[in-house]
Design a protein around this motif. Structure first.
Motif, mmCIF file in Angstrom:
data_model
loop_
_atom_site.group_PDB
_atom_site.id
_atom_site.type_symbol
_atom_site.label_atom_id
_atom_site.label_comp_id
_atom_site.label_asym_id
_atom_site.label_seq_id
_atom_site.Cartn_x
_atom_site.Cartn_y
_atom_site.Cartn_z
ATOM 1 N N ARG A 126 0.892 -1.215 0.034
ATOM 2 C CA ARG A 126 -0.008 0.023 0.140
ATOM 3 C C ARG A 126 0.821 1.190 0.018
ATOM 4 N N ARG A 127 0.204 2.375 -0.067
ATOM 5 C CA ARG A 127 1.026 3.685 0.111
ATOM 6 C C ARG A 127 1.877 3.847 -1.314
ATOM 7 N N ASN A 128 1.489 3.168 -2.251
ATOM 8 C CA ASN A 128 2.565 3.264 -3.417
ATOM 9 C C ASN A 128 3.869 2.559 -3.279
ATOM 10 N N GLN A 129 3.899 1.576 -2.471
ATOM 11 C CA GLN A 129 5.169 0.776 -2.177
ATOM 12 C C GLN A 129 4.776 -0.526 -2.330
ATOM 13 N N VAL A 130 5.942 -1.419 -2.324
ATOM 14 C CA VAL A 130 5.749 -3.007 -2.474
ATOM 15 C C VAL A 130 6.989 -3.416 -1.385
ATOM 16 N N TYR A 131 6.638 -4.531 -0.831
ATOM 17 C CA TYR A 131 7.516 -5.436 -0.209
ATOM 18 C C TYR A 131 8.395 -6.176 -1.058
ATOM 19 N N THR A 132 9.756 -6.105 -1.124
ATOM 20 C CA THR A 132 10.347 -6.647 -2.331
ATOM 21 C C THR A 132 11.842 -7.194 -1.962
ATOM 22 N N ALA A 133 12.274 -7.951 -2.748
ATOM 23 C CA ALA A 133 13.767 -8.351 -2.872
ATOM 24 C C ALA A 133 13.985 -8.983 -3.779
ATOM 25 N N ALA A 134 15.245 -9.635 -4.223
ATOM 26 C CA ALA A 134 15.467 -10.386 -5.324
ATOM 27 C C ALA A 134 16.546 -11.360 -5.053
ATOM 28 N N TYR A 135 16.438 -12.816 -5.897
ATOM 29 C CA TYR A 135 17.009 -13.644 -5.575
ATOM 30 C C TYR A 135 17.430 -14.467 -6.740
ATOM 31 N N ASN A 136 18.604 -15.258 -6.724
ATOM 32 C CA ASN A 136 18.995 -16.344 -7.746
ATOM 33 C C ASN A 136 18.997 -17.561 -7.065
ATOM 34 N N MET A 137 19.103 -18.594 -7.638
ATOM 35 C CA MET A 137 19.144 -19.953 -7.419
ATOM 36 C C MET A 137 20.535 -20.388 -7.786
ATOM 37 N N ILE B 123 19.421 -8.574 -3.660
ATOM 38 C CA ILE B 123 18.915 -7.402 -3.394
ATOM 39 C C ILE B 123 17.988 -7.588 -2.032
ATOM 40 N N GLU B 124 18.564 -7.030 -0.960
ATOM 41 C CA GLU B 124 17.897 -7.153 0.223
ATOM 42 C C GLU B 124 16.616 -6.737 0.495
ATOM 43 N N GLN B 125 15.836 -7.406 1.162
ATOM 44 C CA GLN B 125 14.302 -7.260 1.490
ATOM 45 C C GLN B 125 13.972 -5.606 1.769
ATOM 46 N N LYS B 126 13.010 -5.073 1.037
ATOM 47 C CA LYS B 126 12.919 -3.694 1.485
ATOM 48 C C LYS B 126 11.316 -3.350 1.070
ATOM 49 N N ALA B 127 10.941 -2.232 1.515
ATOM 50 C CA ALA B 127 9.618 -1.457 1.371
ATOM 51 C C ALA B 127 10.330 -0.301 0.617
ATOM 52 N N SER C 151 12.891 -19.987 20.203
ATOM 53 C CA SER C 151 11.952 -20.701 21.016
ATOM 54 C C SER C 151 10.601 -19.952 20.883
ATOM 55 N N ALA C 152 9.499 -20.363 21.130
ATOM 56 C CA ALA C 152 8.173 -19.931 20.861
ATOM 57 C C ALA C 152 8.037 -18.412 21.878
ATOM 58 N N ALA C 153 8.671 -18.578 22.918
ATOM 59 C CA ALA C 153 8.642 -17.333 23.851
ATOM 60 C C ALA C 153 9.416 -16.102 23.110
ATOM 61 N N GLU C 154 10.223 -16.493 22.305
ATOM 62 C CA GLU C 154 11.112 -15.718 21.951
ATOM 63 C C GLU C 154 10.612 -14.843 20.347
ATOM 64 N N HIS C 155 9.748 -15.810 19.987
ATOM 65 C CA HIS C 155 9.375 -15.447 18.551
ATOM 66 C C HIS C 155 8.354 -14.249 18.421
ATOM 67 N N LYS C 156 8.648 -13.132 17.379
ATOM 68 C CA LYS C 156 7.809 -12.099 16.991
ATOM 69 C C LYS C 156 7.882 -11.899 15.536
ATOM 70 N N PRO C 157 6.740 -11.289 14.916
ATOM 71 C CA PRO C 157 6.882 -10.927 13.463
ATOM 72 C C PRO C 157 7.985 -10.062 13.066
ATOM 73 N N PHE C 158 8.090 -9.955 12.069
ATOM 74 C CA PHE C 158 9.182 -8.919 11.135
ATOM 75 C C PHE C 158 8.313 -8.100 10.469
ATOM 76 N N TYR C 159 8.118 -6.856 10.900
ATOM 77 C CA TYR C 159 7.343 -5.908 9.910
ATOM 78 C C TYR C 159 7.735 -5.360 9.032
ATOM 79 N N LEU C 160 9.191 -4.873 8.972
ATOM 80 C CA LEU C 160 9.839 -4.197 8.117
ATOM 81 C C LEU C 160 9.576 -2.600 7.920
ATOM 82 N N ARG C 161 8.123 -2.307 8.076
ATOM 83 C CA ARG C 161 7.673 -1.049 8.007
ATOM 84 C C ARG C 161 6.738 -0.836 9.206
ATOM 85 N N LYS C 162 6.625 0.342 9.696
ATOM 86 C CA LYS C 162 5.886 0.590 10.875
ATOM 87 C C LYS C 162 4.459 0.432 10.656
ATOM 88 N N PRO C 163 3.652 0.106 11.463
ATOM 89 C CA PRO C 163 2.230 -0.147 11.422
ATOM 90 C C PRO C 163 1.679 1.068 11.170
#
Length: 238
Positions: free
Chosen positions: A117-128, A137-141, A210-222
């Motif tokens: 949204r807001r005219n942006q994409v979450y993106t990156a680039a990869y090779n196999m 290309i590192e992930q970014k918004a 661990s499950a206790a450590e886990h949290k999502p990675f948003y990359l951009r602020k809510p």
């Protein structure tokens, strides 16, 4: 190794059970129902159909972000709750890694695009390379023209996939400046099977928590936090 995988990072929501060599069961829905309605029943169904009890699962792999803020919270909370209840580790799999891995057989650059949204994409680039997904290309918004500019430097054919590829299809066609194609619909959206298979690889590399450590990675602020900061900045200018 047996893994339960969850992906709720985008419009589609998906759950899967897999081992080292097979996707044993997978359930994917893309019907615009809220993930809070569909995810837990989906997990229950996919576990039953796999005929592998949750107690026999070795780890829970989850698409950890970026992506839909609500979707990520639902997926993370589900994985966390199961991990705590079953005393199982969590394997966080970056959403863009998992999406790109859907096209692992493509001999070129794989570019996942998730509509941010807001005219942006979450993106990156990869090779196999040698059967492994390599991030070039590192992930970014960012804006779609920015990632197109970065991709041109490689001089290779690019495969675009993800919901952002549909949203920005016309711009890509007009401004790509490279050889490219769009992934067909059956591999262009998120899949828990991809999360599962990458989760097994990442677990073997020690990339789990661990499950206790886990949290999502948003990359951009809510959005709510961004809007609050914008209001505060506006007051500061008065």
């Amino acid at each position: 190794m047996k893994v339960l995988a969850i992906d709720s990072s985008g419009m589609a929501v998906s759950a899967a059970v897999a081992d080292d060599n097979n996707v044993i069961a997978e359930f994917t829905v893309n019907n615009r129902h809220t993930h809070s309605q569909t995810l837990l029943p989906m997990v229950d169904n996919v576990v039953q159909m796999s005929e592998i009890p949750l107690t026999d699962i070795d780890a829970i792999a989850v698409s950890s972000g970026p992506g839909s803020f609500t979707g990520l919270r639902i997926g993370s909370a589900t994985a966390k709750g199961l991990g705590l209840a079953l005393n199982k580790p969590i394997v966080p799999v970056p959403s863009l890694d998992a999406l790109a891995y859907r096209a692992a057989c493509f001999n070129g650059i794989i570019c996942p695009l998730m509509d941010a949204r807001r005219n942006q994409v979450y993106t990156a680039a990869y090779n196999m390379e040698d059967g492994k997904l390599v991030n070039i290309i590192e992930q970014k918004a960012t804006g779609i023209t920015d990632i197109l500019y970065g991709l041109r430097e490689y001089g290779k054919e690019v495969l675009f996939l993800g919901d952002g590829a549909n949203v920005y299809r016309d711009i890509i066609i007009k401004e790509a400046g490279m050889e490219f194609s769009f992934a067909p619909a059956h591999i262009s959206k998120q899949s828990a099977a991809s999360v599962a298979m990458l989760g097994i690889i990442y677990y073997s590399e020690g990339r789990y928590e661990s499950a206790a450590e886990h949290k999502p990675f948003y990359l951009r602020k809510p959005q709510a936090e961004r809007e609050r900061e914008e209001r505060m900045q506006g007051k500061g200018k008065l």
